[in-house]
Design a protein around this motif. Sequence first.
Motif, PDB file in Angstrom:
ATOM      1  N   UNK A   6       0.859  -1.172   0.000  1.00 27.64           N
ATOM      2  CA  UNK A   6       0.000   0.000   0.000  1.00 27.64           C
ATOM      3  C   UNK A   6       0.892   1.217   0.000  1.00 27.64           C
ATOM      4  N   UNK A   7       0.410   2.262  -0.594  1.00 25.27           N
ATOM      5  CA  UNK A   7       1.172   3.500  -0.628  1.00 25.27           C
ATOM      6  C   UNK A   7       2.479   3.363  -1.366  1.00 25.27           C
ATOM      7  N   UNK A   8       2.460   2.746  -2.538  1.00 22.43           N
ATOM      8  CA  UNK A   8       3.686   2.553  -3.290  1.00 22.43           C
ATOM      9  C   UNK A   8       3.731   3.507  -4.468  1.00 22.43           C
ATOM     10  N   UNK A   9       4.923   3.762  -4.946  1.00 17.81           N
ATOM     11  CA  UNK A   9       5.102   4.739  -6.006  1.00 17.81           C
ATOM     12  C   UNK A   9       6.021   4.177  -7.076  1.00 17.81           C
ATOM     13  N   UNK A  10       5.645   4.369  -8.320  1.00 13.26           N
ATOM     14  CA  UNK A  10       6.468   3.885  -9.426  1.00 13.26           C
ATOM     15  C   UNK A  10       7.486   4.945  -9.816  1.00 13.26           C
ATOM     16  N   UNK A  11       8.687   4.487 -10.160  1.00 12.45           N
ATOM     17  CA  UNK A  11       9.711   5.379 -10.662  1.00 12.45           C
ATOM     18  C   UNK A  11      10.662   4.622 -11.556  1.00 12.45           C
ATOM     19  N   UNK A  29       8.567   1.100  -3.870  1.00 15.03           N
ATOM     20  CA  UNK A  29       9.220   1.182  -2.563  1.00 15.03           C
ATOM     21  C   UNK A  29       8.118   1.315  -1.525  1.00 15.03           C
ATOM     22  N   UNK A  30       8.025   0.354  -0.607  1.00 15.13           N
ATOM     23  CA  UNK A  30       6.989   0.386   0.423  1.00 15.13           C
ATOM     24  C   UNK A  30       7.296   1.429   1.480  1.00 15.13           C
ATOM     25  N   UNK A  31       6.257   2.096   1.950  1.00 15.68           N
ATOM     26  CA  UNK A  31       6.431   3.082   3.017  1.00 15.68           C
ATOM     27  C   UNK A  31       5.608   2.681   4.239  1.00 15.68           C
ATOM     28  N   UNK A  32       5.585   1.397   4.511  1.00 10.42           N
ATOM     29  CA  UNK A  32       4.832   0.856   5.634  1.00 10.42           C
ATOM     30  C   UNK A  32       5.769   0.015   6.490  1.00 10.42           C
TER      31      UNK A  32
END
Length: 142
Positions: A6-11, A29-32
């Motif tokens: 959850x709360x992941x971002x593509x780059x 990259x997970x931010x949990x």
Amino acid sequence: MNTVYSGILALFIVCGTPGILPANEFLLVGDFEYSIAGKPAIPIMFGPSSEQYYDVAIAKEAVVDGAMVSNPYISMSFTKDARVYVCPKEHRDCVSVQIEMDANSVEFFFDFRLVNTDTGEVLAGHEQVIVDGENYGRLGLE
């Protein structure tokens, strides 16, 4: 290691395994909260698609410039066409990562030898992943 992200971002990332994967198209990259060996960890998924990707977790305390990290502070698996390759229990040294950092980025150089436990097929190679820009903050290293 199939975790709901959850709360992941593509780059954008750089890929370094000729013959195994085409150029990677995303990095998640997970931010949990996540842990490995009882330590807070950074979960990272990367690959060309949701059907073909690496799933990595690295202990946060091990992410230091110039570090060479291996088990138990890192885990890695690879999924391709519903086949999963893992680090077998009898070969706990099957993955390592060299880390290079500066003030705004982290570069991970993975070396691995993973096994499909159903077929015995071995997947060995190298991958290079760069996390920079606003996504550097998602690593939680500050």
